[in-house]
Scaffold this motif. Structure first.
Motif, PDB file in Angstrom:
ATOM      1  N   LYS A  32       0.834  -1.191   0.000  1.00 24.52           N
ATOM      2  CA  LYS A  32       0.000   0.000   0.000  1.00 24.52           C
ATOM      3  C   LYS A  32       0.869   1.241   0.000  1.00 24.52           C
ATOM      4  CE  LYS A  32      -3.891   1.972   2.553  1.00 24.52           C
ATOM      5  NZ  LYS A  32      -4.798   1.780   3.683  1.00 24.52           N
ATOM      6  N   VAL A  81       0.310   5.595   0.324  1.00 26.66           N
ATOM      7  CA  VAL A  81      -0.636   6.674   0.580  1.00 26.66           C
ATOM      8  C   VAL A  81       0.102   8.000   0.497  1.00 26.66           C
ATOM      9  CG1 VAL A  81      -2.250   7.694   2.223  1.00 26.66           C
ATOM     10  CG2 VAL A  81      -1.990   5.202   2.124  1.00 26.66           C
ATOM     11  N   ARG A  82      -0.406   8.929  -0.311  1.00 28.11           N
ATOM     12  CA  ARG A  82       0.149  10.285  -0.337  1.00 28.11           C
ATOM     13  C   ARG A  82      -0.498  11.042   0.822  1.00 28.11           C
ATOM     14  NH1 ARG A  82       2.273  13.168  -4.825  1.00 28.11           N
ATOM     15  NH2 ARG A  82       1.351  11.532  -6.104  1.00 28.11           N
ATOM     16  N   GLY A 132      -4.259  12.141   0.407  1.00 29.35           N
ATOM     17  CA  GLY A 132      -4.959  10.916   0.773  1.00 29.35           C
ATOM     18  C   GLY A 132      -5.044   9.926  -0.371  1.00 29.35           C
ATOM     19  N   GLU A 133      -4.451  10.245  -1.541  1.00 29.75           N
ATOM     20  CA  GLU A 133      -4.472   9.312  -2.674  1.00 29.75           C
ATOM     21  C   GLU A 133      -3.763   8.023  -2.278  1.00 29.75           C
ATOM     22  OE1 GLU A 133      -3.985  11.830  -6.685  1.00 29.75           O
ATOM     23  OE2 GLU A 133      -2.458  12.260  -5.149  1.00 29.75           O
ATOM     24  N   THR A 134      -4.243   6.904  -2.827  1.00 24.96           N
ATOM     25  CA  THR A 134      -3.645   5.613  -2.532  1.00 24.96           C
ATOM     26  C   THR A 134      -3.274   4.900  -3.820  1.00 24.96           C
ATOM     27  OG1 THR A 134      -5.796   4.518  -2.486  1.00 24.96           O
ATOM     28  CG2 THR A 134      -4.957   5.357  -0.387  1.00 24.96           C
ATOM     29  N   ALA A 148      -0.752   7.538  -5.877  1.00 25.06           N
ATOM     30  CA  ALA A 148       0.062   8.174  -4.837  1.00 25.06           C
ATOM     31  C   ALA A 148       1.533   8.238  -5.209  1.00 25.06           C
ATOM     32  CB  ALA A 148      -0.109   7.407  -3.522  1.00 25.06           C
TER      33      ALA A 148
END
Length: 112
Positions: free
Chosen positions: A98, A100-101, A105-107, A111
């Protein structure tokens, strides 16, 4: 998504950064590290005393990439970091579960 981790000779860092930039890699993380492999360090003379330097200076480059960029990045690192001598380093490719930026909140791949 994959995490490419390369441990290199410090003087090859600029060559590797340029090679990765040419293929479109937008971000890398660099850490100064120490270690040894088959080199097993070397001996030095300091104020008349001989001592063994077990850990040699290296740099660790970490790059998070989408699956389709990995082979190009690995090939670029190999070409840029190769001196043909012992101690050129290693490249490790691991799966990223995973990403996450933090700011947006981008995944996932977005991200990166």
């Amino acid at each position: 998504m994959k995490l490419v981790t390369a441990v290199l000779k410090p003087f090859k860092l600029d060559d590797v950064r340029e090679a990765l930039s040419e293929i479109g890699v937008s971000g890398i993380t660099v850490t100064e590290v120490k270690g040894f492999g088959r080199q097993k360090g070397h001996t030095e003379l300091y104020r008349g005393s001989e001592y063994v330097v077990d850990f040699l200076p290296k740099v660790k480059v970490e790059i998070a990439l989408s699956d389709d960029q990995v082979e190009h990045a690995v090939d670029s690192i190999i070409k840029a970091a190769n001196t043909g001598k012992i101690g050129d380093g290693k490249i490790f490719v691991t799966e990223l579960e995973k990403v996450v930026r933090i700011r947006t909140g981008e995944t996932g791949a977005e991200a990166l």
